[in-house]
Every structure is written in C-alpha cells, then in structure tokens.
Design a protein around this motif. Structure first.
Motif: not given
Length: 107
Positions: A80-107
C-alpha cells in the motif's frame, strides 16, 4: 458490498467510506494494529475503537492490513505504501491525501 470483511466506523458505506472521509476515492480501510479490526479512518477508530491506538511497527509491514473497499483485496502495508494511488487488483483509485495521515497508522 464488494468485500466480506467487517469494517467498523461511523456511517460506513459499501466501499468503506465513512462520515469523516466520503469522497469517491476514499475507499480503503485499515486494520488497526492494536485491535486487529478494520476501520475507514483514525477518527472512526477513536470514536468506536479499542481505546488503545497503536501504529504498525516497520517489521510488520509485510502483514495484510489495508483493504480496498472497491474489490475487497487486502494489501500488505508495504504494498500500500509503495502504490497508494490505486488498488493493484482492480485499479480503483485511492485518495492520495491519505498519505498525510500515515503516521497515525504506520511507524
């Protein structure tokens, strides 16, 4: 629903959008390290979660902990961290703004 995983939160829709994040591209849920439950966002976890938030340690980044709300594919954290812009299985787009919050989930 496009997946069979339970996702807890406030007003969660079929693609894991919630009361806090509900744009077209807000379609992931994250399994919280502390409780092992999928939530759409940290705010949902804060409101209805275990009360003991903990981030995923780097040595566990090979664990599946990110859910695509469009197709139900579980991504490993590093994937997910390497390809956070879309799902590798179905290519549905993800919100790139989620990276602003990654410190709340991942070290």
């Amino acid at each position: 629903m496009s997946h069979s995983f339970p996702v807890k939160g406030i007003d969660v829709d079929d693609e894991t959008r919630c009361a806090h994040y509900h744009s077209e591209i807000d379609r992931i849920a994250i399994k919280f390290f502390c409780c092992g439950i999928y939530y759409p966002c940290f705010e949902c976890h804060q409101a209805a979660g275990c009360g003991q938030p903990k981030v995923w340690p780097k040595e566990k980044f090979n664990e599946k902990a990110v859910l695509c709300g469009a197709c139900g594919h579980e991504l490993k954290i590093q994937e997910y961290l390497d390809c956070a812009s879309s799902c590798p299985a179905c290519q549905a787009r993800f919100n790139p703004g989620c990276s602003l919050h990654k410190h709340l989930y991942f070290e």
